[in-house]
Design a protein around this motif. Sequence first.
Motif, PDB file in Angstrom:
ATOM      1  N   ASP A  48     -16.724   8.337   6.132  1.00 14.62           N
ATOM      2  CA  ASP A  48     -17.518   7.416   5.448  1.00 14.62           C
ATOM      3  C   ASP A  48     -17.611   5.996   5.380  1.00 14.62           C
ATOM      4  OD1 ASP A  48     -19.624   7.603   3.176  1.00 14.62           O
ATOM      5  OD2 ASP A  48     -17.870   6.099   2.188  1.00 14.62           O
ATOM      6  N   HIS A  49     -16.362   5.476   5.770  1.00 15.66           N
ATOM      7  CA  HIS A  49     -16.254   4.083   5.981  1.00 15.66           C
ATOM      8  C   HIS A  49     -16.837   3.395   7.418  1.00 15.66           C
ATOM      9  CE1 HIS A  49     -14.348  -0.010   5.863  1.00 15.66           C
ATOM     10  NE2 HIS A  49     -13.935   0.463   6.894  1.00 15.66           N
ATOM     11  N   GLU A 100      -7.958  -0.556   1.048  1.00 19.69           N
ATOM     12  CA  GLU A 100      -8.180  -0.195  -0.299  1.00 19.69           C
ATOM     13  C   GLU A 100      -8.458   1.151  -0.811  1.00 19.69           C
ATOM     14  OE1 GLU A 100     -10.488  -3.471  -1.609  1.00 19.69           O
ATOM     15  OE2 GLU A 100      -9.031  -4.985  -1.269  1.00 19.69           O
ATOM     16  N   ARG A 101      -9.312   1.616   0.108  1.00 21.64           N
ATOM     17  CA  ARG A 101      -9.887   3.015  -0.231  1.00 21.64           C
ATOM     18  C   ARG A 101      -8.913   4.086   0.030  1.00 21.64           C
ATOM     19  NH1 ARG A 101     -15.914   4.137   1.880  1.00 21.64           N
ATOM     20  NH2 ARG A 101     -15.505   6.002   0.716  1.00 21.64           N
ATOM     21  N   ILE A 140     -12.930  10.014   3.859  1.00 23.25           N
ATOM     22  CA  ILE A 140     -13.036   8.513   3.345  1.00 23.25           C
ATOM     23  C   ILE A 140     -13.221   7.612   4.705  1.00 23.25           C
ATOM     24  CG2 ILE A 140     -11.279   6.638   2.764  1.00 23.25           C
ATOM     25  CD1 ILE A 140     -10.234   8.562   0.638  1.00 23.25           C
ATOM     26  N   TYR A 191       0.820  -0.971   0.036  1.00 19.01           N
ATOM     27  CA  TYR A 191      -0.035  -0.028  -0.099  1.00 19.01           C
ATOM     28  C   TYR A 191       1.036   1.265  -0.119  1.00 19.01           C
ATOM     29  CZ  TYR A 191      -3.414  -3.405   0.876  1.00 19.01           C
ATOM     30  OH  TYR A 191      -4.338  -4.522   0.851  1.00 19.01           O
ATOM     31  N   ALA A 236      -2.971   3.626   4.763  1.00 16.10           N
ATOM     32  CA  ALA A 236      -3.656   2.381   4.171  1.00 16.10           C
ATOM     33  C   ALA A 236      -2.814   1.022   4.858  1.00 16.10           C
ATOM     34  CB  ALA A 236      -3.385   2.471   2.495  1.00 16.10           C
ATOM     35  N   GLU A 244      -9.475  14.795   2.614  1.00 23.04           N
ATOM     36  CA  GLU A 244      -9.992  13.786   1.817  1.00 23.04           C
ATOM     37  C   GLU A 244      -9.657  12.380   2.668  1.00 23.04           C
ATOM     38  OE1 GLU A 244     -11.525  13.383  -0.776  1.00 23.04           O
ATOM     39  OE2 GLU A 244     -11.245  11.170  -1.583  1.00 23.04           O
ATOM     40  N   VAL A 288     -10.955  -3.217   3.580  1.00 25.20           N
ATOM     41  CA  VAL A 288     -11.952  -2.429   2.634  1.00 25.20           C
ATOM     42  C   VAL A 288     -11.395  -1.000   2.864  1.00 25.20           C
ATOM     43  CG1 VAL A 288     -14.256  -1.563   2.381  1.00 25.20           C
ATOM     44  CG2 VAL A 288     -13.579  -3.706   2.795  1.00 25.20           C
ATOM     45  N   LEU A 289     -11.294  -0.342   3.945  1.00 26.84           N
ATOM     46  CA  LEU A 289     -10.660   0.980   4.104  1.00 26.84           C
ATOM     47  C   LEU A 289      -9.138   1.059   3.650  1.00 26.84           C
ATOM     48  CD1 LEU A 289     -10.933   3.810   5.306  1.00 26.84           C
ATOM     49  CD2 LEU A 289     -10.124   2.974   7.434  1.00 26.84           C
TER      50      LEU A 289
END
Lengths: 399, 227
Positions: free
Chosen positions: B112-113, B86-87, B109, B67, B72, B105, B83-84
Amino acid sequence: MTTALDEYREVSPKGTVDFLYRLSDLVKGRSVVHVSAVRYGGGAAELLRRLVPMMTALGVEARWEVIAGTQEFFAVVKRLTDALQGRDEKITEDMYQTFREINERNAKALNLEADMIMIHDHQPAGMVEYRTSGAWLWRCHLDLSQPQRRAWAFLRRYALKYDAAIFSLSGFAQRLPIPKFLMYPSIDPLSPKNREMTRSEINQIVDRLGIPRTKPIILQVAKFERFKDPLGAIQAYRIVKKHHDCRLVLAGSGVMHDAEGEVVLAEAREAAGRDPDIHLVQLPPEADLEINALQRTATIVLQKSLKEGFGVTVSEAMWKGKPVVGGTAEGIAAQLIDEVTGYVVHSAEGAGFRLRHLLNNPGLITRMGAAGREHVRRNFLITRQLADFLTLLKIMSPQ
Amino acid sequence: MMTQRTGHTISDSTFTFIGCSEVQEILGQQAEDEKELAELVEEIPLDSIHFHTHSYFLRHRFIERAYPNDFAQWVVMQVGDHVLGERLAVVDPFDYPNLEDLREEIISIIDDHLSRMSIIPRVVFGEPFHFKRSRILEVPIGLEARSLAEFRQAVSEVDVSAIYFHMFEAHFRLGREESDFSAWIRSGLGLHELADCIRSINPYLGSLERLRSSLITACDEFLAKPS
């Protein structure tokens, strides 16, 4: 013996030595004095023995002073070491007074005039009370993550008087209102513990240690301590042994005068039983060539520690092109790249599973070993640490 | 990031290579779960956002990690939340005009996750996230280029920290849309096509050594073209 910086051209990454020469131009003529408790034994002394001549060769006025203390003082600082690392030690006011007196005596006796004064570990840390000029940095090599409260409260009063502190891992640091830098330890690729060896030299040493080279060898180099989990290593080996005919070598320094070591070694002997493929090797102090030969003979290196200092043996093994299966202790995880240079595991079963997987895939052993060597070349050689010191000298002692 | 300058500049006719040396500073704040991570990302100095995104590459010069930034890497490797991870992995810091926008940003993210999760993922067996920042020292390396051939030769042998400095630091330091390399090739050598080619190399695709290879390949292909 001074090792010329140019000798590192062959082993360090492209451009590193030239970069060090250019970096040193920025601090040429500046002075630095390192102060430690001992001249021999321990990671700090091993590092300074190599680093100080290298800094001098680069035009920095580098000196290394060692404090003088009484037997009583060294008994006190040994207790303090244990207490700072979380063991339950009783330290009396008289003991603290001994610490203060010896630190004062040394501060008055030693020449501490320099642009940067780097105090290694806690033994000489109290000398900061008598600082006159220059930037004072405290290089803490210990894991302070869970210290005994009173011991840390005592030392913290001194730590606050420094301009900055340096730790080996983020997790080793305590809260302090001064800048805290991170400096990973390193290995010297030209030292007896890591230099290249001939096949016959290796075989001679391994034969002398009584280890046959007829089967794949899983090696753990660690003191016989509970935190190093030798019993977990034996459990992992037994999982592997069902599928692969291999040997386990647990090599550590001798346990004479070490009550815990004797008990742990006895437990390991009992767990090993009569299995002729488990070898418990007690090494003499500073058995650098023996460790080098064992690491080069090993097929896979295991570091099944539950808790570690930094665990530089991981880098030593990777430098010799060996994949490492290591526990989750922060120092090990900082060196290993999981699934690239080895595997980080959470249990003896995990270690057994990964060791078995590697033995099933000889090509993977080669690939991970090669990746590990390159990873160490770029991140954990003494040339990198020399750059760290020169950079700190420039940043902390602006002229 | 705190950069200590040494007063060396890049002139139009000559490219002077500058390397850099980094020391890491521990900020003392640490997150043990993803909510704490978002809260601390909001609080920490922008230097630390830079450290965990841009200068990540300075510390992973040769081997590419799975990553491309510390956030990440941590949520996948230590928390186990793929999941997080990867985002966060697809966040390209070059897409944001400044670090404050990048910070927003990342927080957005994570928030939102977490809004879709019934529990807050946390570290159980792994290590907490330790926030850090860099102190970076500029180091003139004594290498200069006056032509494309000299530039190509210097790139092939220079300490890899110079690749980082001119490709990553320049963008942040000068606030320019392109790296020192493409800027000099465009203005110093007048080679717009090659400058565009180098500008199009995405530095977040791999390690610094891979970036070095991409630069050399771009120069070689240009030099091999019939004039």
